[in-house]
Design a protein around this motif. Structure first.
Motif, PDB file in Angstrom:
ATOM      1  N   GLU A  91       0.740   9.933  -2.741  1.00 11.57           N
ATOM      2  CA  GLU A  91       1.090  10.179  -1.077  1.00 11.57           C
ATOM      3  C   GLU A  91       1.359   8.812  -0.615  1.00 11.57           C
ATOM      4  N   VAL A  92       1.895   8.907   0.679  1.00 15.51           N
ATOM      5  CA  VAL A  92       2.331   8.014   1.344  1.00 15.51           C
ATOM      6  C   VAL A  92       1.955   7.897   2.653  1.00 15.51           C
ATOM      7  N   TYR A  93       1.127   6.831   3.211  1.00 11.18           N
ATOM      8  CA  TYR A  93       0.364   7.070   4.623  1.00 11.18           C
ATOM      9  C   TYR A  93       0.970   5.988   5.346  1.00 11.18           C
ATOM     10  N   LYS A  94       1.650   6.589   6.493  1.00 10.30           N
ATOM     11  CA  LYS A  94       2.274   5.627   7.499  1.00 10.30           C
ATOM     12  C   LYS A  94       1.206   5.297   8.620  1.00 10.30           C
ATOM     13  N   ALA A  95       0.620   3.799   8.246  1.00 14.01           N
ATOM     14  CA  ALA A  95      -0.325   3.333   9.033  1.00 14.01           C
ATOM     15  C   ALA A  95      -0.031   3.474  10.451  1.00 14.01           C
ATOM     16  N   ARG A  96      -1.051   3.510  11.309  1.00 14.57           N
ATOM     17  CA  ARG A  96      -1.071   3.317  12.757  1.00 14.57           C
ATOM     18  C   ARG A  96      -1.481   2.026  13.089  1.00 14.57           C
ATOM     19  N   THR A 104      -1.387  -2.969   0.378  1.00 11.43           N
ATOM     20  CA  THR A 104      -0.308  -1.926   0.287  1.00 11.43           C
ATOM     21  C   THR A 104      -0.136  -0.735  -0.749  1.00 11.43           C
ATOM     22  N   GLU A 149       0.194   4.891  -1.147  1.00 16.19           N
ATOM     23  CA  GLU A 149       1.143   3.850  -0.909  1.00 16.19           C
ATOM     24  C   GLU A 149       0.929   3.667   0.984  1.00 16.19           C
ATOM     25  N   ILE A 150       0.405   2.629   1.274  1.00 19.61           N
ATOM     26  CA  ILE A 150       0.270   2.322   2.697  1.00 19.61           C
ATOM     27  C   ILE A 150       1.632   1.394   3.324  1.00 19.61           C
ATOM     28  N   GLN A 151       2.284   2.292   4.280  1.00 15.22           N
ATOM     29  CA  GLN A 151       3.373   1.651   4.761  1.00 15.22           C
ATOM     30  C   GLN A 151       3.068   1.266   6.295  1.00 15.22           C
ATOM     31  N   ASP A 205      -6.089   2.503   7.522  1.00 13.43           N
ATOM     32  CA  ASP A 205      -5.628   1.688   8.629  1.00 13.43           C
ATOM     33  C   ASP A 205      -6.163   0.301   8.455  1.00 13.43           C
ATOM     34  N   LYS A 248      -4.584  -1.619   5.826  1.00 15.33           N
ATOM     35  CA  LYS A 248      -3.247  -2.044   6.256  1.00 15.33           C
ATOM     36  C   LYS A 248      -3.526  -3.277   7.012  1.00 15.33           C
TER      37      LYS A 248
END
Length: 162
Positions: A42-47, A145, A160-162, A137, A140
């Motif tokens: 999965e891809v996690y869009k970090a805050r 990453t 995957e941490i974006q 988070d 991140k």
């Protein structure tokens, strides 16, 4: 909280204080060596943003702190946690016993526990984000990453941490 992360709060806090820089993702040469072929991702869009002082050294200190806390327990660790990659930007968690971390649901439960611990960190309170930042988070902020969690046999999930 799972036994293998009991006492990790001091290590988490120390790692965050040390700080952290997000390198680019490299080809995943660790699959097949440290963990089996990925079964999910999965891809996690970090805050959160990566701490500008993030470094390889601080990520290794984070992992070393958790490992040291595990080794203080009166029982053997149930999982190994380590950083890999040219800049120690990949966090890997592998169960050391059969029957642990063998489904996506158990992996998510472990991340939920880690989130609960991370939310107790002073840095989250100072930022006013303790109610909605997650362990991802924190990762991140430290400059990780990628996080891979596996039972070391047939299950491996990668974030995957974006």
């Amino acid at each position: 909280m799972g036994n293998w992360f009991r006492g990790a709060l001091p290590a988490l806090a120390a790692a965050v204080v040390l700080s952290l820089a997000a390198p680019a993702l490299a080809e995943d040469r660790h699959e097949g060596f440290y963990y089996p072929k990925l079964t999910s991702s999965e891809v996690y869009k970090a805050r959160a943003l990566t701490n500008p002082e993030a470094s390889r050294k601080s990520r290794i200190a984070f992992v070393t702190g958790i490992t040291n806390e595990q080794n203080k327990a009166p029982y053997p660790p149930q999982a190994a946690i380590f950083a890999k990659g040219s800049d120690a930007e990949k966090l890997i968690i592998v169960a050391l016993e059969d029957g642990r971390i063998d489904t996506i649901y158990r992996a998510r439960a472990i991340f939920a526990q880690l989130t609960a611990v991370a939310r107790l960190l002073p840095v989250f309170a100072q930022l006013g984000v303790e109610d909605y930042f997650t362990f991802f988070d924190l990762a991140k902020m430290l400059g990780f990453t990628q996080i891979t969690i596996s039972n070391g046999r047939e299950f491996a999930h990668q974030i995957e941490i974006q």
